[in-house]
Design an enzyme around this catalytic site. Structure first.
Site, PDB file in Angstrom:
ATOM      1  N   CYS A 243      59.783  42.248  25.746  1.00 33.26           N
ATOM      2  CA  CYS A 243      58.714  41.984  26.724  1.00 33.26           C
ATOM      3  C   CYS A 243      57.622  43.163  27.044  1.00 33.26           C
ATOM      4  O   CYS A 243      56.874  42.644  27.813  1.00 33.26           O
ATOM      5  CB  CYS A 243      59.644  41.889  28.012  1.00 33.26           C
ATOM      6  SG  CYS A 243      60.592  43.290  28.461  1.00 33.26           S
ATOM      7  N   LYS A 244      57.932  44.237  26.382  1.00 38.46           N
ATOM      8  CA  LYS A 244      57.179  45.431  26.792  1.00 38.46           C
ATOM      9  C   LYS A 244      55.654  45.206  26.128  1.00 38.46           C
ATOM     10  O   LYS A 244      54.591  45.734  26.574  1.00 38.46           O
ATOM     11  CB  LYS A 244      57.579  46.548  26.136  1.00 38.46           C
ATOM     12  CG  LYS A 244      59.042  47.032  26.697  1.00 38.46           C
ATOM     13  CD  LYS A 244      58.678  47.262  28.621  1.00 38.46           C
ATOM     14  CE  LYS A 244      59.978  47.822  29.002  1.00 38.46           C
ATOM     15  NZ  LYS A 244      59.672  48.041  30.317  1.00 38.46           N
ATOM     16  N   ASP A 245      55.656  44.181  25.282  1.00 38.24           N
ATOM     17  CA  ASP A 245      54.130  43.948  24.552  1.00 38.24           C
ATOM     18  C   ASP A 245      53.093  43.500  25.569  1.00 38.24           C
ATOM     19  O   ASP A 245      51.907  44.020  25.645  1.00 38.24           O
ATOM     20  CB  ASP A 245      54.213  42.661  23.351  1.00 38.24           C
ATOM     21  CG  ASP A 245      54.973  42.932  22.338  1.00 38.24           C
ATOM     22  OD1 ASP A 245      55.464  44.336  22.256  1.00 38.24           O
ATOM     23  OD2 ASP A 245      55.165  42.255  21.452  1.00 38.24           O
TER      24      ASP A 245
ATOM     25  N   ALA B  79      52.263  46.541  27.823  1.00 38.23           N
ATOM     26  CA  ALA B  79      51.655  47.800  26.857  1.00 38.23           C
ATOM     27  C   ALA B  79      50.212  47.379  26.648  1.00 38.23           C
ATOM     28  O   ALA B  79      49.145  48.423  26.904  1.00 38.23           O
ATOM     29  CB  ALA B  79      52.153  47.787  25.567  1.00 38.23           C
TER      30      ALA B  79
END
Length: 453
Positions: A43-45, A48
């Site tokens: 989910c961090k894409d 970021a």
């Protein structure tokens, strides 16, 4: 033709998958937002890329610059994809508790990885918070991301994840359950969903060793709650600005063992191969089941891919060493399964005390059997050596036979744990188990304690 201009354009629009077997005791509809379908497999894409683009827009990140961030690995991967496509350098500061796979993947996409110790205070100059800030100050043309306090983190989930969940459930979502780390996902999604329907309940999943649950319930930041834990990606020993506690209805805590066990259950029972924080999220959801009615639609977010935890959660030896495998332990041989393939450390009667001390330090052990040509004839214990040293500071140069205690009792490998336990006393710190074929292993009180479920 239908194609993306670069890998960044494939971020988002991850699928929603109904859970069946692992939630069979829950009458509500339970759906998982499976975030490992993002190109960086987490989910961090989303956040970021949002943080990078916002920094570009206001001039914090300049052409040819260096991106620097403290990360548990997944944010680093998202930043790495952005750095590759947009032409930036990247330094990821990571703690030593993170999986080797995460570190190797970051290096594979061009990031420089700096590893810091986990068990230090956030303000300690060795902590990954402090090291990240210092590197950003020392590196020319650098931008320190600071995902914990960067508002673009939560904003990305407000703009993307929240709307996707609302649309995929046709606005029928009643509860959202997610692990909380930096707070960007829960806060961004919560803000969007509550704007759409104030009655949607938002539940955060915390871990033991983290401060979130107690702080939310009492307003007290209790440093006594902070201690080392195994679960990666959720929980904190700080209060990130991205955690908007006013949008969260409650927290539930999940143990490291349950996180690991339920991560495996997702793979075995649903075919969903995710990381440890997703196991936490599932177990947290199950702990909250009394809040769900038959007509409710509960969405749980699964953060990342299990591919980053092959050497941990999906490795039987790693799980066994921590007591996470629910194996039946009833006999002496069961107690030593985590180290049965390793040779037992011994010391000979004529060796020096210094040699025993070196082995204790090298192998991180406290008891060593003493042997001679006839077999086991004695034992040395670190506490006994310490007492002997107090009486004689030259003890290290004396032969073992002058300081050794009685030999450890020997039991058959089929001996019951109850019988083995009775042999370990204040004066006798270990037992030897006869495995046959002239092979022995040592059982200590810590092996006994580790078998207690």
């Amino acid at each position: 033709m239908n194609y993306a201009n670069n890998i960044l354009e494939t971020i988002g629009n991850t699928p929603m998958v109904r859970l069946n077997k692992v939630t069979e005791d829950i009458q509500a509809t339970v759906l998982a937002k499976v975030e490992y379908f993002n190109p960086g497999h987490s989910c961090k894409d989303r956040m970021a890329l949002k943080m990078v683009e916002d920094a570009e827009a206001d001039g914090r990140l300049k052409p040819g610059g260096t991106i620097i961030e403290g990360t548990s690995g997944n944010t680093g991967m998202g930043l790495a994809l952005a750095a590759v496509v947009k032409g930036y350098k990247l330094i990821c500061v990571i703690t030593d508790k993170q999986s080797k796979e995460k570190m190797d993947i970051l290096r594979a996409v061009g990031a420089k990885v700096v590893v810091c110790p986990t068990d230090v205070e956030p303000t300690d100059p060795r902590s990954y918070y402090s090291v990240s800030k210092r590197l950003a100050e020392e590196t020319p043309n650098a931008w320190y991301v600071n995902q914990y306090d960067n508002p673009s983190n939560a904003q990305a989930n407000y703009e993307q994840t929240g709307p996707e969940i609302w649309e995929q459930t046709n606005g029928k979502i009643t509860h959202f359950v997610v692990g909380v780390g930096t707070g960007g996902t829960i806060s961004g999604v919560a803000k969007y969903l509550k704007e759409k329907n104030p009655d949607v309940k938002i539940w955060g999943v915390d871990t033991y060793g983290s401060v979130f649950k107690k702080y939310h319930e009492t307003g007290i930041f209790d440093e006594n709650e902070v201690y080392s834990y195994v679960t990666e990606g959720i929980g904190e020993d700080i209060l990130p600005k991205n955690v908007n506690f006013s949008l969260i209805d409650g927290f539930t805590k999940v143990t490291d063992k349950d996180a690991a066990v339920y991560t495996r259950k997702l793979a075995l029972q649903e075919g969903i191969f995710v990381g440890m924080s997703s196991g936490s999220a599932l177990k947290g959801l199950l702990q909250l089941k009394e809040h769900f009615k038959p007509d409710d639609v509960v969405v749980v977010l699964f953060h990342d891919s299990g591919s980053r935890y092959i050497g941990k959660i999906f490795n039987d030896d790693w799980m066994r060493e921590r007591g996470y495998l629910d194996e039946e332990i009833t006999k002496a041989v069961d107690l030593i399964q985590s180290h049965i393939d390793k040779p037992m450390v011994t010391v000979r009667t004529e060796e020096l005390v210094a040699h025993a001390i070196e082995r204790m330090q090298k192998f991180k052990i406290s008891q060593i059997p003493v042997i001679d040509v006839n077999g086991f004839v004695g034992s040395v214990d670190e506490s006994d050596l310490f007492q002997a040293y107090i009486k004689d500071s030259n003890i290290a140069e004396k032969p073992i036979k002058e300081v050794m205690g009685a030999a450890y009792p020997i039991v058959n490998k089929e001996a019951l744990i109850e019988d083995v336990s009775k042999l370990i006393t204040k004066d006798n710190q270990a037992v030897l188990v006869d495995l046959g074929n002239n092979k022995y292993h040592i059982i200590t009180k810590y092996d006994i304690i580790g078998s207690i479920k």
